[in-house]
Design an enzyme around this catalytic site. Structure first.
Site, PDB file in Angstrom:
ATOM      1  N   CYS A   1     -10.731 -48.881  12.550  1.00  0.00           N
ATOM      2  CA  CYS A   1     -11.227 -49.204  11.216  1.00  0.00           C
ATOM      3  C   CYS A   1     -11.355 -47.895  10.457  1.00  0.00           C
ATOM      4  CB  CYS A   1     -12.532 -50.006  11.246  1.00  0.00           C
ATOM      5  SG  CYS A   1     -13.981 -49.163  11.894  1.00  0.00           S
TER       6      CYS A   1
ATOM      7  N   CYS B   1      -2.542 -46.797   9.620  1.00  0.00           N
ATOM      8  CA  CYS B   1      -2.336 -46.838  11.066  1.00  0.00           C
ATOM      9  C   CYS B   1      -0.836 -46.732  11.363  1.00  0.00           C
ATOM     10  CB  CYS B   1      -2.898 -48.141  11.623  1.00  0.00           C
ATOM     11  SG  CYS B   1      -2.967 -48.185  13.404  1.00  0.00           S
TER      12      CYS B   1
ATOM     13  N   CYS C   1      -7.927 -50.907   8.013  1.00  0.00           N
ATOM     14  CA  CYS C   1      -7.406 -49.560   7.734  1.00  0.00           C
ATOM     15  C   CYS C   1      -6.050 -49.630   7.052  1.00  0.00           C
ATOM     16  CB  CYS C   1      -7.342 -48.700   8.994  1.00  0.00           C
ATOM     17  SG  CYS C   1      -6.051 -49.117  10.174  1.00  0.00           S
TER      18      CYS C   1
END
Length: 139
Positions: free
Chosen positions: A16, A94, A90
């Site tokens: 996150c 990522c 996120c």
């Protein structure tokens, strides 16, 4: 013996933004429920200075102490070393690699929330982690 038991364990990375709430709760639940059957990591794309105090309190209520945890920065190496990558808000920060399983869990962000608001998020994460265990751990 060249292969260790750790090499056969599935690995899960929870991501996150701040690594101070959702991913910390998910990692703690998976560690608590699956023990050494799974390698567990958590990280954030912009880690906070410390784990959210309301998250720590909400986890204590279910018997899991995460006071010693600290937010960690998301690294390419952590993603590469994981079989399953679970993102929690996120977005595109990522990195994506072939051969990994990616899941996106849409969860409310506990940042700035009191423990009353964190409890339902915690409970939803526990439910999802329990379902995840049945998917990633061989029976």
């Amino acid at each position: 013996m060249s292969s260790s038991p750790a090499a056969s364990r599935p690995s899960v990375l929870f991501v996150c933004v701040h690594n101070a709430g959702r991913s910390q709760m998910a990692a703690a639940f998976l560690t608590h429920l699956a023990g050494d059957r799974v390698e567990v990591r958590s990280a954030g794309s912009a880690p906070a200075d410390s784990v959210n105090s309301a998250v720590v309190e909400a986890m204590k209520e279910v018997g899991i102490d995460i006071t010693a945890e600290t937010p960690k920065i998301l690294t390419v190496e952590a993603v590469q070393a994981s079989d399953v990558v679970i993102t929690m808000g996120c977005g595109d920060t990522c990195p994506v690699f072939p051969g990994k399983q990616y899941l996106d869990w849409q969860l409310d962000d506990p940042a700035g929330q009191g423990v009353e608001a964190v409890r339902p998020i915690r409970d939803e994460i526990e439910s999802r982690v329990r379902a995840l265990i049945s998917q990633v751990i061989p029976h």
